[in-house]
Enzyme design. Structure first.
Site, mmCIF file in Angstrom:
data_model
loop_
_atom_site.group_PDB
_atom_site.id
_atom_site.type_symbol
_atom_site.label_atom_id
_atom_site.label_comp_id
_atom_site.label_asym_id
_atom_site.label_seq_id
_atom_site.Cartn_x
_atom_site.Cartn_y
_atom_site.Cartn_z
ATOM 1 C CE LYS A 141 1.579 -2.325 2.976
ATOM 2 N NZ LYS A 141 2.844 -3.659 2.362
ATOM 3 C CG ASN A 188 3.673 -4.311 5.654
ATOM 4 O OD1 ASN A 188 2.931 -4.283 5.116
ATOM 5 N ND2 ASN A 188 5.077 -5.231 4.554
ATOM 6 C CG HIS A 204 3.703 1.490 -0.114
ATOM 7 N ND1 HIS A 204 4.357 0.378 -0.427
ATOM 8 C CD2 HIS A 204 4.050 2.476 -0.166
ATOM 9 C CE1 HIS A 204 5.176 1.165 -1.648
ATOM 10 N NE2 HIS A 204 4.405 2.347 -1.858
#
Length: 169
Positions: free
Chosen positions: A29, A132, A135
């Protein structure tokens, strides 16, 4: 050409893409790209023994991201997630290997970094759930759908991994 035939075959006969030929979709990300963690993430998957079959740096459109995250459309964070994922470059990847979907989820760690054990990507590098880093497809079916969204069939490289005989019986 042979890879294109294999990809078409895999779409016609999904069971053929299991075992050592199972594939998963991963995306580093924007926070992972900005924090210069792409190499570290790739290294972990290579050291595990998985084979990289596609990789590209992309600026994902909101349209692509809305389709990618369609199952989350009713969740309160959906709009923020799409905007965040479109806010910077994403490294989209396809990895192949035995039980790669399940094993990659274990390497990545829990969605919420507070629940991700040390030694996982999120456990080692993340603080909050909204940032986070990565993915990973949550099932073989999701992997097929996500790979088809992010990559054309001719972008998936078929190559002989010389280490394969050291990894698989």
């Amino acid at each position: 050409m042979i890879c294109l035939v294999l990809t078409i075959f895999a779409n016609l006969f999904p069971a053929a893409c299991t075992g050592a030929h199972e594939r998963t979709f991963l995306a580093v990300k924007p926070d992972g790209v900005q924090r210069r963690l792409v190499g570290e993430i790739v290294r972990r998957f290579e050291r595990k023994g998985f084979k990289l079959v596609a990789l590209k740096l992309v600026q994902a459109s909101e349209e692509l991201l809305r389709e990618h995250y369609a199952e989350l459309r009713e969740r309160p964070f959906y709009g923020r997630l799409v905007k965040y994922m479109a806010s910077g470059p994403v490294v989209a990847m396809v990895w192949q290997g035995l039980d790669v979907v399940r094993t990659s989820r274990a390497l990545i760690g829990a969605t919420n970094p507070a629940d991700a054990p040390p030694g996982t990507i999120r456990g080692d590098f993340c603080i909050e759930v909204g940032k986070n880093l990565i993915h990973g497809s949550d099932s073989v079916e999701s992997a097929r759908r996500e790979i088809a969204l992010w990559f054309r069939a001719d972008e998936l490289l078929c190559w002989e991994d010389s280490a394969g005989h050291w990894l698989y019986e």
